[in-house]
Design an enzyme around this catalytic site. Structure first.
Site, PDB file in Angstrom:
ATOM      1  N   GLU A   1       2.135   6.407  -7.108  1.00 20.30           N
ATOM      2  CA  GLU A   1       1.093   7.297  -7.641  1.00 20.30           C
ATOM      3  C   GLU A   1       1.481   8.765  -7.468  1.00 20.30           C
ATOM      4  O   GLU A   1       1.359   9.577  -8.405  1.00 20.30           O
ATOM      5  CB  GLU A   1      -0.236   7.012  -6.941  1.00 20.30           C
TER       6      GLU A   1
ATOM      7  N   TYR B   1       0.821  -1.213   0.000  1.00 17.29           N
ATOM      8  CA  TYR B   1       0.000   0.000   0.000  1.00 17.29           C
ATOM      9  C   TYR B   1       0.860   1.271   0.000  1.00 17.29           C
ATOM     10  O   TYR B   1       0.660   2.161  -0.839  1.00 17.29           O
ATOM     11  CB  TYR B   1      -0.967  -0.029   1.176  1.00 17.29           C
TER      12      TYR B   1
END
Length: 281
Positions: free
Chosen positions: A210, A203
């Site tokens: 991103e 995660y």
């Protein structure tokens, strides 16, 4: 007949009449009661039949929903497995990450966009998950695929793209296989372990990828003015995609910790439950 007899006769005649009337009334009441009982019985049977039919319908819908969700999760697991194999093969053949995104983009776009069905699943109630949470998660992925990486081609060879691609791929293979085996009531321990442990690393790596990708896109967006609306125009509105991306990056600051710690709480809950079960045994 004497006066007393006449009086006695007058008394006896009404009594007989009343007796017959009483019997008649009793019979009528019995018939009414029986009719009422029959009607109640009919209504009760009808209600029971309706409930049984409704329960059967719910059962059929439940089976249909389970069958569809099983198919959906198998398809998504297979899709992300195809992506994983394609990425490994590309790197083994080319020895570089450059050109990787271009080689897998069609498959990535299809399966990531197909995930919009998960929002529909929540809306129609076959998956007991928040529509808002699911919508945010799915739309953020689609945003990264279509409005960042697809639209700004110079950033497709950035190493940060590989970061979120690898993170997404491993996460989705684990997640969809977890759902598939859960629906089949046959969940292997290693799938469950992977589901509640791999995210601890994946995660943050995915989020970092991103953010770095959006950051790499900023100069191109600012220079080109893409997706921006300038004044004056007939709608009298303006929109600057560059500043929108800055706001998007800033939104990760409050959102990432909330989601991450929520997942950690879920992990502790599941693992704690397993420990209790083992002690009881």
């Amino acid at each position: 007949m004497g006066k007393g007899d006449w009086r006695q006769g007058r008394v006896e005649m009404p009594c007989a009449h009343v007796s017959r009337l009483h019997k008649t009334c009793v019979q009528v009441r019995v018939r009414v009661t029986m009719a009422s009982s029959e009607e109640d019985g009919t209504n009760g049977a009808s209600e029971a039949s309706d409930e049984k039919e409704a329960a059967g319908k719910r059962r059929r819908l439940g089976l249909l929903a389970t069958a569809w969700l099983t198919f959906y999760n198998i398809a998504m697991t297979a899709g992300w497995l195809v992506l994983a194999i394609a990425m490994v093969r590309f790197y083994m053949e080319k020895g570089t990450h450059r050109g990787l995104y271009k080689s897998i983009q069609k498959t990535l776009k299809f399966f990531q966009t197909f995930a919009l069905l998960e929002v529909v699943h929540c809306l129609i109630g076959i998956v007991p998950t928040s529509v808002l949470v699911t919508g945010v998660q799915v739309s953020s992925r689609i945003f990264m695929v279509w409005l960042i990486t697809h639209s700004i081609k110079p950033i497709q060879n950035e190493e940060s793209v590989v970061l979120f691609l690898v993170s997404w791929t491993v996460t989705e293979i684990t997640r969809y296989s977890f759902y598939t085996f859960s629906l089949l009531d046959h969940l292997p321990h290693f799938i469950k372990w992977a589901r509640y442990n791999l995210f601890i690393i994946l995660y943050p790596v995915g989020v970092a990828g991103e953010l770095l990708t959006i950051y790499a896109a900023l100069p191109y967006v600012k220079k080109s003015g893409m997706f921006s609306v300038r004044l004056p125009n007939k709608y009298n509105v303006s929109f600057d995609y560059y500043y929108f991306l800055l706001i998007t990056m800033a939104s990760y600051i409050p959102l990432f910790p909330q989601l991450y710690f929520h997942m950690l709480r879920q992990r502790r809950k599941v693992l704690h439950g397993e420990v209790i079960a083992e002690k009881d045994d």
